[in-house]
Design a protein around this motif. Structure first.
Motif, PDB file in Angstrom:
ATOM      1  N   LYS A 241       5.157  12.536 -20.717  1.00 39.37           N
ATOM      2  CA  LYS A 241       4.765  13.323 -19.552  1.00 39.37           C
ATOM      3  C   LYS A 241       5.925  13.396 -18.576  1.00 39.37           C
ATOM      4  O   LYS A 241       6.380  12.372 -18.076  1.00 39.37           O
ATOM      5  N   LYS A 242       6.402  14.596 -18.308  1.00 40.10           N
ATOM      6  CA  LYS A 242       7.568  14.789 -17.458  1.00 40.10           C
ATOM      7  C   LYS A 242       7.168  15.177 -16.039  1.00 40.10           C
ATOM      8  O   LYS A 242       6.176  15.870 -15.830  1.00 40.10           O
ATOM      9  N   GLY A 243       7.978  14.729 -15.086  1.00 42.00           N
ATOM     10  CA  GLY A 243       7.754  15.073 -13.698  1.00 42.00           C
ATOM     11  C   GLY A 243       8.308  16.439 -13.353  1.00 42.00           C
ATOM     12  O   GLY A 243       8.938  17.115 -14.185  1.00 42.00           O
ATOM     13  N   VAL A 244       8.122  16.835 -12.116  1.00 37.97           N
ATOM     14  CA  VAL A 244       8.543  18.163 -11.651  1.00 37.97           C
ATOM     15  C   VAL A 244      10.034  18.372 -11.853  1.00 37.97           C
ATOM     16  O   VAL A 244      10.478  19.441 -12.310  1.00 37.97           O
ATOM     17  N   PHE A 245      10.843  17.358 -11.568  1.00 39.47           N
ATOM     18  CA  PHE A 245      12.293  17.500 -11.634  1.00 39.47           C
ATOM     19  C   PHE A 245      12.823  17.571 -13.058  1.00 39.47           C
ATOM     20  O   PHE A 245      13.997  17.873 -13.274  1.00 39.47           O
TER      21      PHE A 245
ATOM     22  N   GLY B 267       0.813  -1.212   0.000  1.00 43.06           N
ATOM     23  CA  GLY B 267       0.000   0.000   0.000  1.00 43.06           C
ATOM     24  C   GLY B 267       0.842   1.256   0.000  1.00 43.06           C
ATOM     25  O   GLY B 267       0.728   2.108  -0.888  1.00 43.06           O
ATOM     26  N   TRP B 268       1.714   1.377   1.003  1.00 41.31           N
ATOM     27  CA  TRP B 268       2.564   2.557   1.079  1.00 41.31           C
ATOM     28  C   TRP B 268       3.572   2.588  -0.065  1.00 41.31           C
ATOM     29  O   TRP B 268       3.836   3.647  -0.653  1.00 41.31           O
ATOM     30  N   GLY B 269       4.151   1.443  -0.419  1.00 41.65           N
ATOM     31  CA  GLY B 269       5.117   1.405  -1.512  1.00 41.65           C
ATOM     32  C   GLY B 269       4.504   1.813  -2.839  1.00 41.65           C
ATOM     33  O   GLY B 269       5.121   2.540  -3.631  1.00 41.65           O
ATOM     34  N   GLY B 270       3.279   1.355  -3.119  1.00 38.60           N
ATOM     35  CA  GLY B 270       2.600   1.756  -4.351  1.00 38.60           C
ATOM     36  C   GLY B 270       2.284   3.233  -4.379  1.00 38.60           C
ATOM     37  O   GLY B 270       2.458   3.907  -5.399  1.00 38.60           O
ATOM     38  N   LEU B 271       1.808   3.766  -3.247  1.00 38.73           N
ATOM     39  CA  LEU B 271       1.532   5.204  -3.156  1.00 38.73           C
ATOM     40  C   LEU B 271       2.806   6.019  -3.370  1.00 38.73           C
ATOM     41  O   LEU B 271       2.817   6.999  -4.127  1.00 38.73           O
ATOM     42  N   PHE B 272       3.887   5.601  -2.716  1.00 38.88           N
ATOM     43  CA  PHE B 272       5.159   6.305  -2.839  1.00 38.88           C
ATOM     44  C   PHE B 272       5.658   6.292  -4.284  1.00 38.88           C
ATOM     45  O   PHE B 272       6.120   7.309  -4.810  1.00 38.88           O
ATOM     46  N   GLY B 273       5.545   5.141  -4.943  1.00 41.24           N
ATOM     47  CA  GLY B 273       5.981   5.045  -6.328  1.00 41.24           C
ATOM     48  C   GLY B 273       5.175   5.940  -7.257  1.00 41.24           C
ATOM     49  O   GLY B 273       5.734   6.574  -8.165  1.00 41.24           O
ATOM     50  N   MET B 274       3.865   6.005  -7.051  1.00 46.28           N
ATOM     51  CA  MET B 274       3.022   6.869  -7.887  1.00 46.28           C
ATOM     52  C   MET B 274       3.390   8.336  -7.710  1.00 46.28           C
ATOM     53  O   MET B 274       3.441   9.106  -8.675  1.00 46.28           O
ATOM     54  N   VAL B 275       3.654   8.742  -6.479  1.00 53.64           N
ATOM     55  CA  VAL B 275       4.054  10.131  -6.227  1.00 53.64           C
ATOM     56  C   VAL B 275       5.402  10.432  -6.885  1.00 53.64           C
ATOM     57  O   VAL B 275       5.594  11.493  -7.495  1.00 53.64           O
ATOM     58  N   MET B 276       6.336   9.491  -6.806  1.00 53.24           N
ATOM     59  CA  MET B 276       7.652   9.723  -7.384  1.00 53.24           C
ATOM     60  C   MET B 276       7.609   9.803  -8.900  1.00 53.24           C
ATOM     61  O   MET B 276       8.453  10.476  -9.515  1.00 53.24           O
ATOM     62  N   VAL B 277       6.645   9.148  -9.529  1.00 54.84           N
ATOM     63  CA  VAL B 277       6.468   9.321 -10.977  1.00 54.84           C
ATOM     64  C   VAL B 277       6.158  10.782 -11.290  1.00 54.84           C
ATOM     65  O   VAL B 277       6.690  11.362 -12.241  1.00 54.84           O
TER      66      VAL B 277
ATOM     67  N   GLY C   7      11.155  19.423 -15.500  1.00 52.45           N
ATOM     68  CA  GLY C   7      10.527  20.573 -16.146  1.00 52.45           C
ATOM     69  C   GLY C   7       9.084  20.398 -16.532  1.00 52.45           C
ATOM     70  O   GLY C   7       8.536  21.195 -17.292  1.00 52.45           O
ATOM     71  N   GLY C   8       8.439  19.368 -15.992  1.00 47.27           N
ATOM     72  CA  GLY C   8       7.053  19.120 -16.364  1.00 47.27           C
ATOM     73  C   GLY C   8       6.030  19.866 -15.533  1.00 47.27           C
ATOM     74  O   GLY C   8       4.833  19.769 -15.784  1.00 47.27           O
ATOM     75  N   GLY C   9       6.483  20.615 -14.546  1.00 41.89           N
ATOM     76  CA  GLY C   9       5.537  21.326 -13.689  1.00 41.89           C
ATOM     77  C   GLY C   9       4.830  20.387 -12.728  1.00 41.89           C
ATOM     78  O   GLY C   9       5.189  19.222 -12.567  1.00 41.89           O
ATOM     79  N   TRP C  10       3.802  20.925 -12.085  1.00 41.55           N
ATOM     80  CA  TRP C  10       3.085  20.177 -11.055  1.00 41.55           C
ATOM     81  C   TRP C  10       1.874  19.417 -11.583  1.00 41.55           C
ATOM     82  O   TRP C  10       1.171  18.745 -10.839  1.00 41.55           O
ATOM     83  N   ASP C  11       1.644  19.523 -12.885  1.00 43.97           N
ATOM     84  CA  ASP C  11       0.435  18.935 -13.455  1.00 43.97           C
ATOM     85  C   ASP C  11       0.401  17.417 -13.287  1.00 43.97           C
ATOM     86  O   ASP C  11      -0.590  16.852 -12.818  1.00 43.97           O
TER      87      ASP C  11
END
Length: 442
Positions: free
Chosen positions: A340-344, A319-329, A346-350
């Protein structure tokens, strides 16, 4: 037009993921007490049988059939009993049959994961009823939402979950939490922590899971050059780094690290890489794995704080590992696979916002539906062992804990009562223990 290379890899990946089912059975079987091993193996293999039949009859059609009503909620019934699917049928450039088997293996593993949350106290008839209901009412709709191009999470929310960070990991963790609450605590939950009876069996299970996870995290990367290879490397890096993160946490707490800690750490790293293993850099895969191991080692202790008997830590790891992985994406996705790029990068917070929406909705859906299904099953066929005696028999049968308890009772002065339970052969054993204690009280 079928792509022979992609087709061959998908069939191999499907076989690898199917191997995770017996791997999970051995992994869980080694972690429980001796008297629970056979029941644990049966619970996992029951999932293989039931989910295979459900997937063939209605599962594939409802998950990947043409969307019913255009809302992205559920597929149609055009492919019941795999009708219309033949040798020449293709999906995304690969045989539809291979595509179906690959996703069927996901469904099998997901339901089997939940069994760890109620190990040692669920009835087999209740578990069978739960597996059928949960596969039909929870897993299949979520698979359509996320994995089907017509699903509302994939099309409208736009979240990225390539290999099941929500559908498999988060949903099994949320379901494990709900089912543990419905089943209630073991008789000795807060008094005695389960000591794995067979660590070599745990390692064998982990080895099969580790091998299968390479197919799990990379099988969905069809048509993306280099993505499968990157996913294999990232999965390995994350597993190793997570072992280090988990070990560091345990060492800071207890100044020692056990073999079980290393095994559980490796699993958390692979869980965290599930959403997009091929879509993050090698460096970030290492960081994600290390942080997953570090945080999941803390997360598994929450069950004692909140009094939730999640027996084999399904919630804290998956549960926690899946949530953490989704956030890190949302933070570290390079955009190489999905654009689709992440925050790091240049993809912004979208993208991060979309990931959080998917986590919230699917987590709550899995928890709520599981609680409902669990209650109905418990009220009808029975989910929990009915009496404390039945549970005690399942927990302590052939278990060293019971034998040590009887020896302790005898040493405290109730030798006559202990010998009545254990038989005359216990007398020599008790005398030997007394001599050992006299020679070395520690």
């Amino acid at each position: 037009m079928l792509d022979s290379g992609n087709s061959a890899w998908l069939m191999m990946a499907a076989a690898m993921v199917l191997l995770m089912a017996p791997g999970l059975a051995f992994f869980y079987g080694g972690m429980v007490r001796t008297g629970q091993v056979i029941a644990m193996l049966k619970m996992c293999f029951v999932c293989v049988v039931l989910v295979t039949i459900i997937w063939f009859t209605v599962g594939y059609s409802l998950a990947f059939g043409e969307d019913a009503g255009g809302l992205g909620v559920i597929g149609g019934v055009d492919h019941l009993f795999m009708s219309g699917v033949g040798m020449d049928s293709a999906t995304a450039g690969v045989p539809t049959v291979a595509f179906s088997v690959f996703h069927m293996s996901f469904a099998i593993v997901t339901v089997a994961l939940i069994s760890g949350s109620v190990a040692g106290r669920a009835t087999m008839r209740g578990w069978i009823a739960f597996v059928c209901a949960w596969t039909l009412l929870v897993y299949i709709p979520m698979a359509h939402w996320v994995f089907s191009p017509d699903g509302w999470v994939a099309r409208q929310v736009g979240a990225v979950d390539f290999s099941g960070g929500t559908v498999v990991e988060l949903s099994s963790g949320a379901a494990g939490l709900a089912l543990a609450l419905v089943a209630g605590k073991r008789q000795d939950f807060e008094r005695t922590r389960i000591r794995p009876h067979n660590l070599p069996l745990v390692v064998v299970g982990l080895s099969l899971l580790w091998f299968g996870w390479f197919g799990f995290n990379t099988g969905s990367s069809l048509g993306t050059p280099g993505a499968a290879a990157m996913g294999v490397m990232n999965t390995q890096l994350a597993a190793g780094a997570a072992m280090a993160g988990w070990a560091l946490t345990v060492w800071l707490r207890a100044r020692k690290v056990g073999l079980l800690d290393m095994c559980m750490g490796a699993v958390t790293g692979m869980v965290a890489m599930t959403p997009l293993a091929g879509g993050v850099s090698l460096a970030w895969a290492t960081v994600i794995g290390f942080l997953a191991g570090l945080t999941c080692a803390f997360a598994i202790s929450w069950k004692y704080r909140f009094g939730v008997d999640d027996t084999l830590d399904v919630v804290g790891i998956h549960g926690w590992g899946g949530l953490f992985g989704m956030v890190m994406v949302g933070l570290a996705a390079t955009g190489a696979m999905t654009g689709k790029k992440g925050v790091f990068y240049g993809g912004g917070w979208d993208l991060l916002g979309r990931q959080l929406v998917a986590v919230l909705v699917l987590g709550l859906f899995s928890f709520g539906m599981t609680a409902l299904i669990g209650k109905v099953v418990d009220r009808t066929v029975g989910l929990r062992q009915q009496t404390a005696a039945e549970e005690h028999e399942q927990v302590y049968q052939n278990d060293w804990d019971a034998q040590f308890k009887e020896i302790a009772d005898a040493l405290r002065g109730s030798e006559e009562q202990a010998l009545t339970r254990t038989g005359p052969d216990a007398s020599a054993l008790l005398e030997q223990v007394r001599r050992m204690l006299a020679a070395d009280p520690e």
